[in-house]
Motif scaffolding. Structure first.
Motif, PDB file in Angstrom:
ATOM      1  N   GLU A  51     -15.597  20.049  29.643  1.00 57.75           N
ATOM      2  CA  GLU A  51     -16.240  18.821  30.129  1.00 57.75           C
ATOM      3  C   GLU A  51     -17.743  19.023  30.293  1.00 57.75           C
ATOM      4  O   GLU A  51     -18.524  18.090  30.099  1.00 57.75           O
ATOM      5  CB  GLU A  51     -15.608  18.383  31.452  1.00 57.75           C
ATOM      6  CG  GLU A  51     -15.975  16.996  31.883  1.00 57.75           C
ATOM      7  CD  GLU A  51     -15.203  15.885  31.173  1.00 57.75           C
ATOM      8  OE1 GLU A  51     -15.576  14.716  31.366  1.00 57.75           O
ATOM      9  OE2 GLU A  51     -14.240  16.176  30.436  1.00 57.75           O
ATOM     10  N   VAL A  52     -18.162  20.245  30.638  1.00 61.70           N
ATOM     11  CA  VAL A  52     -19.602  20.537  30.746  1.00 61.70           C
ATOM     12  C   VAL A  52     -20.261  20.324  29.386  1.00 61.70           C
ATOM     13  O   VAL A  52     -21.302  19.660  29.280  1.00 61.70           O
ATOM     14  CB  VAL A  52     -19.863  21.977  31.255  1.00 61.70           C
ATOM     15  CG1 VAL A  52     -21.346  22.330  31.170  1.00 61.70           C
ATOM     16  CG2 VAL A  52     -19.354  22.144  32.677  1.00 61.70           C
ATOM     17  N   LEU A  53     -19.663  20.865  28.329  1.00 66.85           N
ATOM     18  CA  LEU A  53     -20.218  20.705  26.977  1.00 66.85           C
ATOM     19  C   LEU A  53     -20.242  19.230  26.586  1.00 66.85           C
ATOM     20  O   LEU A  53     -21.222  18.740  26.018  1.00 66.85           O
ATOM     21  CB  LEU A  53     -19.403  21.512  25.961  1.00 66.85           C
ATOM     22  CG  LEU A  53     -19.398  23.027  26.175  1.00 66.85           C
ATOM     23  CD1 LEU A  53     -18.447  23.694  25.193  1.00 66.85           C
ATOM     24  CD2 LEU A  53     -20.791  23.611  26.061  1.00 66.85           C
ATOM     25  N   PHE A  54     -19.162  18.518  26.882  1.00 63.23           N
ATOM     26  CA  PHE A  54     -19.085  17.093  26.575  1.00 63.23           C
ATOM     27  C   PHE A  54     -20.148  16.327  27.356  1.00 63.23           C
ATOM     28  O   PHE A  54     -20.786  15.406  26.826  1.00 63.23           O
ATOM     29  CB  PHE A  54     -17.685  16.552  26.886  1.00 63.23           C
ATOM     30  CG  PHE A  54     -17.498  15.114  26.502  1.00 63.23           C
ATOM     31  CD1 PHE A  54     -17.451  14.736  25.170  1.00 63.23           C
ATOM     32  CD2 PHE A  54     -17.371  14.141  27.478  1.00 63.23           C
ATOM     33  CE1 PHE A  54     -17.281  13.401  24.809  1.00 63.23           C
ATOM     34  CE2 PHE A  54     -17.199  12.803  27.134  1.00 63.23           C
ATOM     35  CZ  PHE A  54     -17.151  12.437  25.790  1.00 63.23           C
ATOM     36  N   SER A  55     -20.375  16.701  28.596  1.00 60.51           N
ATOM     37  CA  SER A  55     -21.368  16.029  29.438  1.00 60.51           C
ATOM     38  C   SER A  55     -22.794  16.294  28.966  1.00 60.51           C
ATOM     39  O   SER A  55     -23.692  15.478  29.204  1.00 60.51           O
ATOM     40  CB  SER A  55     -21.220  16.473  30.899  1.00 60.51           C
ATOM     41  OG  SER A  55     -19.984  16.061  31.414  1.00 60.51           O
ATOM     42  N   MET A  56     -23.021  17.401  28.299  1.00 63.39           N
ATOM     43  CA  MET A  56     -24.351  17.713  27.771  1.00 63.39           C
ATOM     44  C   MET A  56     -24.677  16.876  26.549  1.00 63.39           C
ATOM     45  O   MET A  56     -25.840  16.616  26.250  1.00 63.39           O
ATOM     46  CB  MET A  56     -24.453  19.193  27.416  1.00 63.39           C
ATOM     47  CG  MET A  56     -24.419  20.072  28.626  1.00 63.39           C
ATOM     48  SD  MET A  56     -24.856  21.741  28.253  1.00 63.39           S
ATOM     49  CE  MET A  56     -26.560  21.518  27.861  1.00 63.39           C
ATOM     50  N   SER A  57     -23.648  16.489  25.827  1.00 67.71           N
ATOM     51  CA  SER A  57     -23.822  15.808  24.554  1.00 67.71           C
ATOM     52  C   SER A  57     -23.988  14.302  24.738  1.00 67.71           C
ATOM     53  O   SER A  57     -23.469  13.714  25.671  1.00 67.71           O
ATOM     54  CB  SER A  57     -22.600  16.089  23.674  1.00 67.71           C
ATOM     55  OG  SER A  57     -22.711  15.408  22.451  1.00 67.71           O
ATOM     56  N   LEU A  58     -24.671  13.694  23.786  1.00 69.80           N
ATOM     57  CA  LEU A  58     -24.797  12.245  23.767  1.00 69.80           C
ATOM     58  C   LEU A  58     -23.722  11.625  22.873  1.00 69.80           C
ATOM     59  O   LEU A  58     -23.645  10.416  22.740  1.00 69.80           O
ATOM     60  CB  LEU A  58     -26.180  11.839  23.255  1.00 69.80           C
ATOM     61  CG  LEU A  58     -27.366  12.413  24.023  1.00 69.80           C
ATOM     62  CD1 LEU A  58     -28.662  11.856  23.470  1.00 69.80           C
ATOM     63  CD2 LEU A  58     -27.249  12.141  25.500  1.00 69.80           C
ATOM     64  N   SER A  59     -22.904  12.451  22.290  1.00 71.00           N
ATOM     65  CA  SER A  59     -21.849  11.977  21.400  1.00 71.00           C
ATOM     66  C   SER A  59     -20.618  11.571  22.197  1.00 71.00           C
ATOM     67  O   SER A  59     -20.326  12.133  23.247  1.00 71.00           O
ATOM     68  CB  SER A  59     -21.478  13.089  20.416  1.00 71.00           C
ATOM     69  OG  SER A  59     -20.373  12.710  19.633  1.00 71.00           O
ATOM     70  N   ASP A  60     -19.888  10.618  21.669  1.00 68.15           N
ATOM     71  CA  ASP A  60     -18.623  10.252  22.300  1.00 68.15           C
ATOM     72  C   ASP A  60     -17.477  11.039  21.666  1.00 68.15           C
ATOM     73  O   ASP A  60     -16.318  10.814  21.985  1.00 68.15           O
ATOM     74  CB  ASP A  60     -18.364   8.745  22.230  1.00 68.15           C
ATOM     75  CG  ASP A  60     -18.274   8.215  20.818  1.00 68.15           C
ATOM     76  OD1 ASP A  60     -18.653   8.940  19.872  1.00 68.15           O
ATOM     77  OD2 ASP A  60     -17.841   7.066  20.635  1.00 68.15           O
ATOM     78  N   SER A  61     -17.807  11.982  20.812  1.00 69.38           N
ATOM     79  CA  SER A  61     -16.824  12.834  20.150  1.00 69.38           C
ATOM     80  C   SER A  61     -16.789  14.212  20.826  1.00 69.38           C
ATOM     81  O   SER A  61     -17.816  14.904  20.899  1.00 69.38           O
ATOM     82  CB  SER A  61     -17.192  13.002  18.668  1.00 69.38           C
ATOM     83  OG  SER A  61     -16.511  14.092  18.105  1.00 69.38           O
ATOM     84  N   ILE A  62     -15.610  14.590  21.304  1.00 64.58           N
ATOM     85  CA  ILE A  62     -15.455  15.908  21.936  1.00 64.58           C
ATOM     86  C   ILE A  62     -15.770  17.006  20.928  1.00 64.58           C
ATOM     87  O   ILE A  62     -16.491  17.962  21.239  1.00 64.58           O
ATOM     88  CB  ILE A  62     -14.038  16.070  22.521  1.00 64.58           C
ATOM     89  CG1 ILE A  62     -13.823  15.072  23.656  1.00 64.58           C
ATOM     90  CG2 ILE A  62     -13.812  17.499  23.010  1.00 64.58           C
ATOM     91  CD1 ILE A  62     -12.393  14.955  24.136  1.00 64.58           C
TER      92      ILE A  62
END
Length: 194
Positions: free
Chosen positions: A79-90
């Motif tokens: 979730e940290v990596l996902f939260s860093m990204s602006l993408s809606d793709s995991i």
């Protein structure tokens, strides 16, 4: 200070401790251990990080999602990596910020309760074949051009603000705007169309 520990939102009751490793020779092994959850941490390609505050903002966002039982990914570390990204793709987020076999410098984030970090850090650090260095060296490993690309930072934005502020604003506001398919799955973009 070799590591940096920061208290996250008090609602979560959690802290994050960040450690920087260089000359890592076993990223493929670490990547496999992360996937199989044999390591309870998040590992980030340090080339994508301009400042530890960027990581703290994303980690806090992930911790709040976990506290609210609203994780988008399978655990708080991804979730940290996902939260860093602006993408809606995991998948896109993991590829942009996670470690790959060719990464030699990485930032390890351990999310923990107060006072629990020492044992966790020791156990995880034993798995890393590389040099643990002071977190103050982080900026030496940042790839500014790559960061500008993954965060779609424009010259107009750079004239009005510094890169860290732009990134933090985009991370913080990324869930406020719906995905834009025409922008490669990015949740938010300040690019001007001609």
């Amino acid at each position: 200070m070799i590591d940096e520990t920061v208290e996250l939102d008090p609602v979560t009751g959690l802290y994050c401790t960040m450690s920087l490793f260089t000359n890592v020779t076993n990223t493929a092994e670490l990547h496999e251990k992360l996937i199989t959850e044999k390591l309870d941490c998040c590992m980030i390609n340090v080339a994508t990080i301009v400042d530890t505050f960027q990581v703290v903002v994303a980690t806090n966002k992930a911790a709040l999602n976990a506290t609210r039982n609203q994780l988008v990914t399978k655990n708080i570390n991804t979730e940290v990596l996902f939260s860093m990204s602006l993408s809606d793709s995991i998948t896109c987020a993991l590829n942009e910020f996670g470690i790959s076999d060719d990464v030699k410098n990485l930032l390890m984030i351990v999310i923990h309760k107060e006072g629990k970090e020492k044992a966790m850090l020791e156990k995880i650090s034993e798995s890393v074949k590389g040099d643990k260095v002071s977190i103050s060296n982080l900026k030496k490993f940042t790839d500014q051009n790559h960061v500008k690309e993954i965060y779609a930072i424009t010259t107009i934005e750079q004239r009005n603000s510094n890169i860290l502020d732009i990134i933090v604003s985009k991370i913080s506001g990324s869930t406020l705007f719906p995905p834009k398919n025409q922008n490669k799955g990015r949740r938010i973009s300040y690019e001007q169309k001609s």
